[in-house]
Design a protein around this motif. Structure first.
Motif, PDB file in Angstrom:
ATOM      1  N   PRO A  25       0.820  -1.219   0.000  1.00  0.00           N
ATOM      2  CA  PRO A  25       0.000   0.000   0.000  1.00  0.00           C
ATOM      3  C   PRO A  25       0.850   1.265   0.000  1.00  0.00           C
ATOM      4  CG  PRO A  25      -0.857  -1.581   1.582  1.00  0.00           C
ATOM      5  CD  PRO A  25       0.455  -2.129   1.101  1.00  0.00           C
ATOM      6  N   GLY A  26       2.091   1.177   0.510  1.00  0.00           N
ATOM      7  CA  GLY A  26       2.961   2.353   0.550  1.00  0.00           C
ATOM      8  C   GLY A  26       3.397   2.814  -0.827  1.00  0.00           C
ATOM      9  N   SER A  27       3.364   1.909  -1.802  1.00  0.00           N
ATOM     10  CA  SER A  27       3.864   2.271  -3.125  1.00  0.00           C
ATOM     11  C   SER A  27       2.760   2.767  -4.053  1.00  0.00           C
ATOM     12  CB  SER A  27       4.590   1.089  -3.771  1.00  0.00           C
ATOM     13  OG  SER A  27       3.661   0.116  -4.185  1.00  0.00           O
ATOM     14  N   LEU A  28       1.521   2.728  -3.562  1.00  0.00           N
ATOM     15  CA  LEU A  28       0.385   3.126  -4.397  1.00  0.00           C
ATOM     16  C   LEU A  28       0.545   4.570  -4.877  1.00  0.00           C
ATOM     17  CD1 LEU A  28      -2.190   1.554  -5.159  1.00  0.00           C
ATOM     18  CD2 LEU A  28      -3.339   2.736  -3.285  1.00  0.00           C
ATOM     19  N   THR A  29       1.084   5.371  -3.984  1.00  0.00           N
ATOM     20  CA  THR A  29       1.236   6.805  -4.289  1.00  0.00           C
ATOM     21  C   THR A  29       2.314   7.075  -5.344  1.00  0.00           C
ATOM     22  OG1 THR A  29       1.641   8.952  -3.272  1.00  0.00           O
ATOM     23  CG2 THR A  29       2.817   7.099  -2.358  1.00  0.00           C
ATOM     24  N   PHE A  30       3.121   6.059  -5.665  1.00  0.00           N
ATOM     25  CA  PHE A  30       4.142   6.227  -6.704  1.00  0.00           C
ATOM     26  C   PHE A  30       3.620   5.897  -8.099  1.00  0.00           C
ATOM     27  CE2 PHE A  30       6.759   5.855  -2.899  1.00  0.00           C
ATOM     28  CZ  PHE A  30       7.706   6.865  -3.105  1.00  0.00           C
ATOM     29  N   LEU A  31       2.372   5.404  -8.196  1.00  0.00           N
ATOM     30  CA  LEU A  31       1.820   5.103  -9.519  1.00  0.00           C
ATOM     31  C   LEU A  31       1.706   6.410 -10.309  1.00  0.00           C
ATOM     32  CD1 LEU A  31      -1.035   2.545  -8.792  1.00  0.00           C
ATOM     33  CD2 LEU A  31       1.308   2.096  -9.521  1.00  0.00           C
ATOM     34  N   GLU A  32       2.040   6.358 -11.609  1.00  0.00           N
ATOM     35  CA  GLU A  32       2.052   7.588 -12.392  1.00  0.00           C
ATOM     36  C   GLU A  32       0.668   7.981 -12.902  1.00  0.00           C
ATOM     37  OE1 GLU A  32       5.131   6.840 -15.200  1.00  0.00           O
ATOM     38  OE2 GLU A  32       6.662   6.944 -13.615  1.00  0.00           O
ATOM     39  N   SER A  33      -0.151   6.989 -13.235  1.00  0.00           N
ATOM     40  CA  SER A  33      -1.454   7.326 -13.825  1.00  0.00           C
ATOM     41  C   SER A  33      -2.413   7.867 -12.769  1.00  0.00           C
ATOM     42  CB  SER A  33      -2.040   6.102 -14.505  1.00  0.00           C
ATOM     43  OG  SER A  33      -2.049   5.033 -13.608  1.00  0.00           O
ATOM     44  N   LYS A  34      -3.341   8.716 -13.235  1.00  0.00           N
ATOM     45  CA  LYS A  34      -4.307   9.312 -12.312  1.00  0.00           C
ATOM     46  C   LYS A  34      -5.279   8.275 -11.775  1.00  0.00           C
ATOM     47  CE  LYS A  34      -6.176  13.255 -12.245  1.00  0.00           C
ATOM     48  NZ  LYS A  34      -6.490  14.670 -12.220  1.00  0.00           N
ATOM     49  N   LEU A  35      -5.628   7.371 -12.694  1.00  0.00           N
ATOM     50  CA  LEU A  35      -6.622   6.360 -12.330  1.00  0.00           C
ATOM     51  C   LEU A  35      -6.243   5.062 -13.029  1.00  0.00           C
ATOM     52  CD1 LEU A  35      -9.291   6.251 -10.743  1.00  0.00           C
ATOM     53  CD2 LEU A  35     -10.489   6.770 -12.880  1.00  0.00           C
ATOM     54  N   SER A  36      -6.252   3.995 -12.331  1.00  0.00           N
ATOM     55  CA  SER A  36      -5.926   2.718 -12.981  1.00  0.00           C
ATOM     56  C   SER A  36      -6.745   1.583 -12.371  1.00  0.00           C
ATOM     57  CB  SER A  36      -4.429   2.414 -12.871  1.00  0.00           C
ATOM     58  OG  SER A  36      -4.015   2.435 -11.527  1.00  0.00           O
ATOM     59  N   PHE A  37      -6.958   0.579 -13.198  1.00  0.00           N
ATOM     60  CA  PHE A  37      -7.712  -0.610 -12.784  1.00  0.00           C
ATOM     61  C   PHE A  37      -6.951  -1.837 -13.237  1.00  0.00           C
ATOM     62  CE2 PHE A  37     -10.666   2.720 -13.980  1.00  0.00           C
ATOM     63  CZ  PHE A  37     -11.506   2.801 -12.886  1.00  0.00           C
ATOM     64  N   SER A  38      -7.085  -2.898 -12.493  1.00  0.00           N
ATOM     65  CA  SER A  38      -6.605  -4.174 -13.012  1.00  0.00           C
ATOM     66  C   SER A  38      -7.483  -5.284 -12.464  1.00  0.00           C
ATOM     67  CB  SER A  38      -5.138  -4.419 -12.661  1.00  0.00           C
ATOM     68  OG  SER A  38      -5.002  -4.686 -11.288  1.00  0.00           O
ATOM     69  N   ALA A  39      -7.522  -6.348 -13.213  1.00  0.00           N
ATOM     70  CA  ALA A  39      -8.311  -7.510 -12.794  1.00  0.00           C
ATOM     71  C   ALA A  39      -7.654  -8.753 -13.363  1.00  0.00           C
ATOM     72  CB  ALA A  39      -9.744  -7.400 -13.302  1.00  0.00           C
ATOM     73  N   GLY A  40      -7.812  -9.852 -12.666  1.00  0.00           N
ATOM     74  CA  GLY A  40      -7.175 -11.081 -13.144  1.00  0.00           C
ATOM     75  C   GLY A  40      -7.801 -12.319 -12.541  1.00  0.00           C
ATOM     76  N   LEU A  41      -7.511 -13.418 -13.185  1.00  0.00           N
ATOM     77  CA  LEU A  41      -8.060 -14.710 -12.781  1.00  0.00           C
ATOM     78  C   LEU A  41      -6.978 -15.767 -12.971  1.00  0.00           C
ATOM     79  CD1 LEU A  41     -10.851 -16.038 -12.067  1.00  0.00           C
ATOM     80  CD2 LEU A  41     -11.041 -16.544 -14.507  1.00  0.00           C
ATOM     81  N   SER A  42      -6.821 -16.636 -11.979  1.00  0.00           N
ATOM     82  CA  SER A  42      -5.787 -17.674 -12.056  1.00  0.00           C
ATOM     83  C   SER A  42      -6.371 -19.037 -11.728  1.00  0.00           C
ATOM     84  CB  SER A  42      -4.668 -17.377 -11.057  1.00  0.00           C
ATOM     85  OG  SER A  42      -3.983 -16.210 -11.409  1.00  0.00           O
TER      86      SER A  42
END
Lengths: 410, 431
Positions: free
Chosen positions: A53-70
């Motif tokens: 959670p500490g690195s979330l603030t280093f993401l460059e995009s304003k808004l991002s989503f991801s989803a996955g299935l394994s």
């Protein structure tokens, strides 16, 4: 004649939910899965909600989503303690861990995120008439964590973050009951229950240079307490009063927390390598106690020692940017066992596990990644026993886990 | 295109299947023993007698049949059993079912198995032999040596090669066995015990006679170079037949009755109170020919319990001697078994036989044995080891015995005979 009372030691068992070392599911992000499941010090998108959670603030995009299935295709082979010709193999259904993450920047310093993921779970299905049926016939454990998260950048180099976890859990299991009818049918117990619990996930992300990233996170143990779960017994008619048909049970199952340390380094513009070290507090899982709503002379509450020990995992991996459309990944890990040799219950496919992974991302546009991953888990054969039930043998586990996901960044 | 899809699907499936984990197979090994011609000698336990009768499925789940099946993976040959034709069998088979006592209370317990005797079960089938399971219900050690024993015991007579002249031993030797099991001696104490001890028409074999006959049996059986496993004799006083009906089975619920009994027995010093009371039992050595029972007196499973409830047994009338193995008799039986067992173990040591401590297993079972998550003990009906006659084993009990034999064989002959899975076999079945 003496009263027909007997204690069936339903006691001896009712399972350890197949989560140990084993099915702590590390599959919380497709990109991470491709490179040895590292991510504490290797930020690759909104899955940082889980990984750090500490690195979330280093993401460059304003808004991002991801989803996955394994989807997990796993199997356990068993051979009874020598001398014996008895062998068995699980017929596990496909496991389906999934994840969804969203992250957004409020400003340069503050980011918010949300994660929904499945960090613990397993399905182990032995044949109903297998030799270990009085310990377990089949078990399905599922957990879903929902984690709203806030992340704050203290300066250019240092970010902190924390998320509150709401965990939903469901467990269903069946085991044989040692009574036999005149038709030859053995008794069976089915237990099912759901519950919710709370926890947290906090992390620090440190970027001393443009090339080096370090991360440290702590995830709390979540204690799942099932209250009033359904306990159903199928027994010969003359024993029906000994096994109340509409019974209930209470039980507690801890999902262990962990301390995680990771780092990554950009060797070039294209190549980034990293590692993770996890220390998981399995020690919290001491005993699984089933408290039945209604006890009878044949149906006692059941205490099942598990005596798990903390385990650790070392992961290494990296990614290579082949071009602006394709990124390749590879990695591997070593996962130490959490279950002692004398307390190995067959619902828990625990072993020294070696994971080998590969993955890639295809980016048709700069905003969209389609992620593929592949994980092959080799469990090293173990010759073990569950001493309280005197049931043991050789177990060998493996799993094949392909994965697919997308990431979209604005 | 469709073909390609199928091909891709097949490749993926094949890839996943080929990843299934595999464990190297266990390799059975006969060691220095030769199991090609295995014969089993013994009494009812060896014959596969259970629930008060010899019947087909019990014979099929007797320990010798299990052993023979396990020997098959290490060079064992055919194992022919003189099977009954049906589940009624020969004897008086019991099954668990409801019955109503003299007070009108219905409960679950052993009742007679429904059906009638098929005379063919008792007919001679000796011409279909040779049989490898030579266990004979009722046989004592001396009986195995006796020519013409078939005339005395129909269980042998029906499968004897010649009922008027053959002996169990001769029928074994005629097959030139390479391996045999011998579990004999229980009836040398059991007949005495189950009939109530002294002055009840049966007697104990003396240790001297036992040792003599046992030695003669082994001399003959081993002369051809066979290897063998022998088992000692369980302490029969530990079986459910003697440990199910409590000595204090007289339950008084009426103060007037308590007062009446106290008054009536005042001269003899017997006292009674509300709740369970030691029964008054016949004892020829006691001053008035009767006394109150003690925990050391064992009440037989065959005692008619309605007589205690409704006919004054144990209170107004002493329980007849034939339903009690009293403390002195218990000691006699135990001393005799100890002497037999010393002889058996000494013979096994001296002659290099595999030795099974069946008595030790019974001892451990009293406090509970765990197999693959199932706890077994010696309790009647619920314990899982003893069948409904309280003397003979359930299929599960036979499986425990079979594994003990296999352990002893593996240890003695450096073999790796695979064990049976105990829970493949049922205990007492419930309606």
């Amino acid at each position: 004649m003496k009263k027909l009372s007997f204690t069936l030691l339903l006691s001896v068992v009712v399972t350890g939910m197949a989560i140990a070392g084993s099915f702590q599911v590390g599959l919380q992000g497709q990109k991470q899965t491709g490179m040895g499941l590292i991510g504490t010090g290797f930020t690759v998108g909104p899955s940082a909600v889980f990984f750090n959670p500490g690195s979330l603030t280093f993401l460059e995009s304003k808004l991002s989503f991801s989803a996955g299935l394994s989807p997990i295709f796993s199997s356990v082979a068993f051979q009874k303690t020598a001398p014996s010709l008895y062998e068995a193999q699980t017929d596990n259904p496909m496991g389906t861990p999934f994840s969804f993450y969203a992250a957004g920047k409020l400003n340069d310093k503050l980011s918010l995120g949300l994660g929904v993921y499945t960090p613990f779970g397993s399905s182990t299905v032995w044949e109903d008439n297998w030799a270990g049926r009085f310990l377990i016939q089949n078990i399905s454990l599922m957990s879903i964590y929902v984690q709203p998260t806030v992340s704050y950048r203290l300066n250019d180099k240092l970010g902190i973050g924390a998320g509150f976890v709401y965990a939903y859990g469901n467990v269903a299991l069946e085991k044989a009951v040692p009574v036999v009818g005149q038709d030859g049918a053995e008794g069976q117990a089915s237990l099912e229950g759901s519950t919710g619990a709370y926890g947290f996930n906090a992390g620090i992300s440190f970027h001393p240079t443009d090339k080096l990233e370090l991360g440290l996170t702590y995830r709390s143990t979540v204690r799942m307490k099932v209250e009033g779960g359904d306990a159903t017994f199928t027994v010969p008619a003359s024993l029906a009063t000994s096994f109340p048909e509409e019974n209930t049970f209470d039980a507690e199952l801890p999902l262990p927390g962990s301390v995680n340390l990771g780092a990554s380094y950009k060797l070039s513009d294209k190549l980034q390598l990293g590692f993770d070290f996890h220390y998981v507090f399995w020690n919290v899982y001491d005993s699984l106690n089933i408290d039945f709503g209604e006890n009878t002379s044949s149906l006692d509450d059941s205490e099942n020692p598990r005596l798990l020990k903390d385990n650790w995992i070392v992961r290494v991996g990296g990614q290579y940017l082949l071009n602006d459309k394709l990124t390749l990944r590879a990695g591997g890990y070593y996962d130490s066992p959490a279950v002692e040799d004398d307390y190995y219950s067959p619902e828990t496919p625990d072993a020294v596990k070696i994971g080998l992974t590969a993955g890639l991302s295809y980016s048709p546009t700069a905003k969209l990644d389609v992620d593929l991953s592949f994980l092959y888990v080799i469990g090293i054969e173990r010759d073990v026993t569950y001493a309280p039930a005197d049931f043991g043998g050789k177990y060998k586990y493996n799993a094949v886990i392909p994965g697919i996901g997308i990431m979209y960044s604005l | 295109m469709k073909t390609l899809k199928y091909l891709a699907f097949l490749l993926i499936s094949a890839g996943i299947l080929s990843c299934e984990p595999a464990i190297d197979d266990f390799e059975p090994n006969q060691g220095s023993a030769d199991f090609s011609v295995y014969v089993a000698l013994g009494n009812s336990l060896t014959a596969g007698y259970a629930d008060g009768a010899l019947y087909k499925s019990a014979q099929q789940t007797g320990y010798p049949v299990m052993l023979a099946a396990q020997f098959a993976s290490v060079g064992g040959g055919a194992f022919k059993v003189p099977y009954m034709l049906d589940e009624y069998g020969l004897g008086g088979r019991r099954v668990l079912g409801p019955s109503t006592n003299c007070l009108g209370v219905t409960s679950l317990g052993p009742i007679m198995y429904p059906g009638t005797l098929n005379p063919a079960n008792a007919a001679w089938i000796g011409d279909q032999g040779p049989f490898q399971n030579l266990g004979v219900p009722g046989a004592r050690v001396s009986h195995l040596l006796a020519p013409g024993y078939g005339m005395l015991n129909p269980y042998y007579g029906r499968f004897a090669s010649n009922p008027t002249t053959s002996s169990v031993l001769a029928d074994a030797l005629a097959q030139s066995p390479t391996f045999f099991s011998l579990w004999i001696g229980a009836n040398d104490v059991l007949g005495y015990s189950t009939s109530g001890g002294d002055n009840c028409g049966d007697s104990l074999t003396t240790p001297e006679a036992f040792a003599l006959y046992y030695g003669m049996l082994l001399d003959n059986l081993l002369a051809g170079g066979a290897k063998a496993v022998v088992a000692n004799i369980p302490d029969v006083t530990s079986i459910p037949f003697f440990n199910t009906v409590p000595f204090a089975a007289l339950v008084l619920t009426d103060q007037a009755q308590v007062d009446g009994l106290n008054a009536a027995y005042q001269a003899l010093g017997f006292t009674f109170q509300l709740g369970p009371n030691p029964m008054v039992i016949q004892d020829l050595n006691a001053p008035a020919g009767m006394r109150q029972a003690t925990p050391q007196d064992l009440i037989l499973l065959t005692i008619p319990q309605d007589s205690i409830r409704c006919a004054g047994w144990g209170s107004m009338k002493p329980v007849p001697h034939r339903y009690v193995l009293d403390a002195l008799e218990v000691t006699k039986v135990r001393n005799t078994i100890n002497a037999f067992n010393l002889a058996i173990e000494a013979e096994a040591d001296e002659r290099g036989l595999a030795f099974v401590d069946a008595n030790g297993i019974l001892r451990s079972a009293e406090s509970g044995l765990v197999f693959d998550g199932v706890t077994l003990n010696t309790a009647f009906v619920s314990g899982g080891v003893f069948s409904l006659d309280g003397v003979h084993l359930t299929p599960k009990g036979n499986a425990v015995v079979a594994n003990a034999f296999i352990d002893a064989i593996n240890a003695r002959f450096g073999a790796s005979v695979p064990k049976v899975v105990v829970n493949d076999y049922p205990g007492v079945a419930f309606p």
